[in-house]
Design a protein around this motif. Structure first.
Motif, short mmCIF file in Angstrom:
data_model
loop_
_atom_site.label_atom_id
_atom_site.label_comp_id
_atom_site.label_asym_id
_atom_site.label_seq_id
_atom_site.Cartn_x
_atom_site.Cartn_y
_atom_site.Cartn_z
N ALA A 29 0.84 -1.21 0.00
CA ALA A 29 0.00 0.00 0.00
C ALA A 29 0.87 1.26 0.00
N ASP A 30 1.95 1.26 0.78
CA ASP A 30 2.86 2.43 0.82
C ASP A 30 3.45 2.68 -0.56
N LEU A 31 3.60 1.61 -1.35
CA LEU A 31 4.21 1.75 -2.68
C LEU A 31 3.15 1.82 -3.79
N GLY A 32 1.91 2.06 -3.41
CA GLY A 32 0.86 2.28 -4.41
C GLY A 32 0.23 1.02 -4.97
N ALA A 33 0.64 -0.16 -4.50
CA ALA A 33 0.12 -1.42 -5.07
C ALA A 33 -1.11 -1.88 -4.30
N GLU A 34 -2.05 -2.47 -5.02
CA GLU A 34 -3.27 -2.97 -4.39
C GLU A 34 -3.42 -4.46 -4.64
N VAL A 35 -3.84 -5.19 -3.61
CA VAL A 35 -4.07 -6.62 -3.78
C VAL A 35 -5.19 -6.82 -4.82
N ALA A 36 -4.98 -7.74 -5.74
CA ALA A 36 -5.98 -8.01 -6.78
C ALA A 36 -7.28 -8.51 -6.14
N SER A 37 -8.39 -8.27 -6.85
CA SER A 37 -9.69 -8.67 -6.28
C SER A 37 -9.75 -10.20 -6.13
N ASP A 38 -10.62 -10.64 -5.20
CA ASP A 38 -10.70 -12.07 -4.83
C ASP A 38 -10.85 -13.00 -6.03
N SER A 39 -11.67 -12.60 -7.00
CA SER A 39 -11.93 -13.50 -8.14
C SER A 39 -10.68 -13.74 -8.98
N LYS A 40 -9.68 -12.85 -8.84
CA LYS A 40 -8.45 -13.02 -9.62
C LYS A 40 -7.40 -13.84 -8.86
N LEU A 41 -7.68 -14.18 -7.62
CA LEU A 41 -6.69 -14.91 -6.82
C LEU A 41 -6.88 -16.42 -6.97
N THR A 42 -7.27 -16.84 -8.15
CA THR A 42 -7.48 -18.27 -8.44
C THR A 42 -6.79 -18.58 -9.77
N PRO A 43 -6.49 -19.87 -10.03
CA PRO A 43 -5.90 -20.23 -11.33
C PRO A 43 -6.79 -19.80 -12.49
N GLU A 44 -8.11 -20.01 -12.35
CA GLU A 44 -9.04 -19.67 -13.43
C GLU A 44 -9.08 -18.15 -13.62
N GLY A 45 -9.02 -17.41 -12.50
CA GLY A 45 -9.05 -15.95 -12.57
C GLY A 45 -7.86 -15.42 -13.36
N LEU A 46 -6.68 -15.99 -13.09
CA LEU A 46 -5.47 -15.55 -13.80
C LEU A 46 -5.55 -15.93 -15.28
N GLN A 47 -5.95 -17.17 -15.55
CA GLN A 47 -5.98 -17.67 -16.92
C GLN A 47 -6.96 -16.85 -17.78
N THR A 48 -8.13 -16.57 -17.23
CA THR A 48 -9.15 -15.80 -17.96
C THR A 48 -8.64 -14.39 -18.23
N TRP A 49 -8.02 -13.80 -17.21
CA TRP A 49 -7.50 -12.44 -17.33
C TRP A 49 -6.40 -12.37 -18.40
N LEU A 50 -5.50 -13.35 -18.35
CA LEU A 50 -4.38 -13.39 -19.31
C LEU A 50 -4.92 -13.43 -20.74
N LYS A 51 -5.89 -14.27 -20.97
CA LYS A 51 -6.46 -14.43 -22.32
C LYS A 51 -7.10 -13.09 -22.75
N ALA A 52 -7.83 -12.46 -21.82
CA ALA A 52 -8.48 -11.18 -22.15
C ALA A 52 -7.43 -10.11 -22.46
N GLU A 53 -6.31 -10.11 -21.74
CA GLU A 53 -5.25 -9.13 -21.96
C GLU A 53 -4.55 -9.36 -23.31
N ILE A 54 -4.38 -10.64 -23.67
CA ILE A 54 -3.79 -10.94 -24.99
C ILE A 54 -4.71 -10.37 -26.08
N ASP A 55 -6.02 -10.59 -25.91
CA ASP A 55 -6.97 -10.10 -26.92
C ASP A 55 -7.03 -8.57 -26.94
N LYS A 56 -6.84 -7.94 -25.77
CA LYS A 56 -6.93 -6.48 -25.70
C LYS A 56 -5.71 -5.79 -26.34
#
Ligand code: MLT
Length: 325
Positions: free
Chosen positions: A285-312
């Motif tokens: 928090a002191d360095l401006g970073a925020e913990v990712a939302s709960d739904s992203k703290l799972t293997p599926e959350g990361l995989q889905t996000w990665l795919k969306a970022e590749i497409d974006k």
């Protein structure tokens, strides 16, 4: 015949049991967490905070190893080829997605060569110049850069680094092309900025906040949609006229494909525990970073996000023609 079959089955069962008990006992030795950029830089800062806490949870040292080169792709290729035995993990950011468009021949596939563990923290970026750069605010910076583009350079950590992505977005937003000066991480890029050897750098708050607070760089704004808690008085680039300018850095934790599921699950628990550790939460928090939302703290959350970022990012990068072989 029957005897041979019984022996074979008993042998297989013993082997299976040994494998399963090795997984239950995991970890029994030091675990390597590979960081794709230089020590002391933003990714390294996040990795070392998590590693210290995860070492306590797992009862074994999680050792950060910096493997440098080619905007993070050397490290990603190394991890993709590493033994899937639960002793090699990888932390990487948006570069895991953007590299698929930036490199014509990427020696790994982010969507098929890894196991996914969790996202970790989201980190804003900041646009900076060396302390004696002539422009004192964003309008002055834009005017000065447009008038002197051929003389100005922009440091980054190579194709695939978020500093490169952010710099490219800035160039695109104001319609210029600057001279890129690549480093093997933004830790050495920041040293060059502090030493006055480079002009501009877009870098993550996990490295830049101490320099901004010390007044050792010129600071023009944050790259997030909204202002951030760690720098409440700092305007966003978007609110100062760079409409829709938004770059937020996200981090994912990966393992080589084939790492056993029980190990991935234990690692996910250790990452989540680190993200709840009060020391980690405060430092981030002191360095401006925020913990990712709960739904992203799972293997599926990361995989889905990665795919969306590749497409974006793919079409944006291709439109800018920034490629390497
Ligand atoms: C670093 O850790 O050096 C940075 O994350 C590099 C970058 O992506 O700009």
């Amino acid at each position: 015949m029957q005897v041979r079959r019984t022996f074979l089955l008993a042998g297989l069962a013993a082997l299976f049991a040994a494998g399963a008990s090795a997984q239950t006992a995991w970890p029994t030795r030091t675990i390597s967490l590979v960081v794709p950029f230089a020590a002391g830089g933003p990714t390294d800062v996040v990795a070392r905070s998590l590693a210290a806490s995860m070492s306590k949870t797992l009862g074994q040292t999680v050792l950060v190893e910096n493997k440098l080169g080619a905007g993070g792709t050397v490290a990603a290729a190394f991890v993709a080829r590493a033994q899937p035995d639960g002793y090699t993990f990888f932390i990487h950011h948006n570069g895991m997605a953007t590299s698929t468009a930036l490199y014509r021949k990427l020696p790994y596939n982010p969507l098929t060569d890894f196991e996914y563990i969790s996202q970790a923290v989201d980190v804003p970026m900041t646009l900076l110049a060396r302390k004696d750069f002539p422009a004192n605010n964003l309008p002055e910076l834009i005017a000065y850069v447009r008038a002197n583009a051929s003389k100005i350079n922009l440091a980054n950590a190579g194709l695939g680094a978020v500093s490169q992505l952010c710099g490219m977005m800035f160039e695109r937003a104001i319609g210029v092309k600057l001279t890129a000066v690549p480093f093997q991480g933004t830790a050495p890029a920041m040293n060059a900025l502090l030493g006055g050897q480079v002009d501009l750098l877009c870098d993550q708050t996990t490295q830049t906040i101490p320099q901004i607070k010390a007044g050792s760089v010129k600071f023009y704004g944050v790259t997030t949609k909204n202002r951030i808690k760690a720098l409440p008085d700092a305007p966003t680039l978007a609110e100062q006229g760079l409409k829709d300018f938004e770059v937020l850095v996200w981090h994912g934790i990966y393992a080589p494909k084939g790492t056993p599921k029980p190990i991935l699950e234990k690692m996910n628990m250790a990452v989540r525990a680190a993200l709840r550790d009060p020391d980690v939460v405060k430092r981030m928090a002191d360095l401006g970073a925020e913990v990712a939302s709960d739904s992203k703290l799972t293997p599926e959350g990361l995989q889905t996000w990665l795919k969306a970022e590749i497409d974006k990012w793919g079409p944006i990068i291709k439109a800018n023609g920034a490629f390497a072989d």
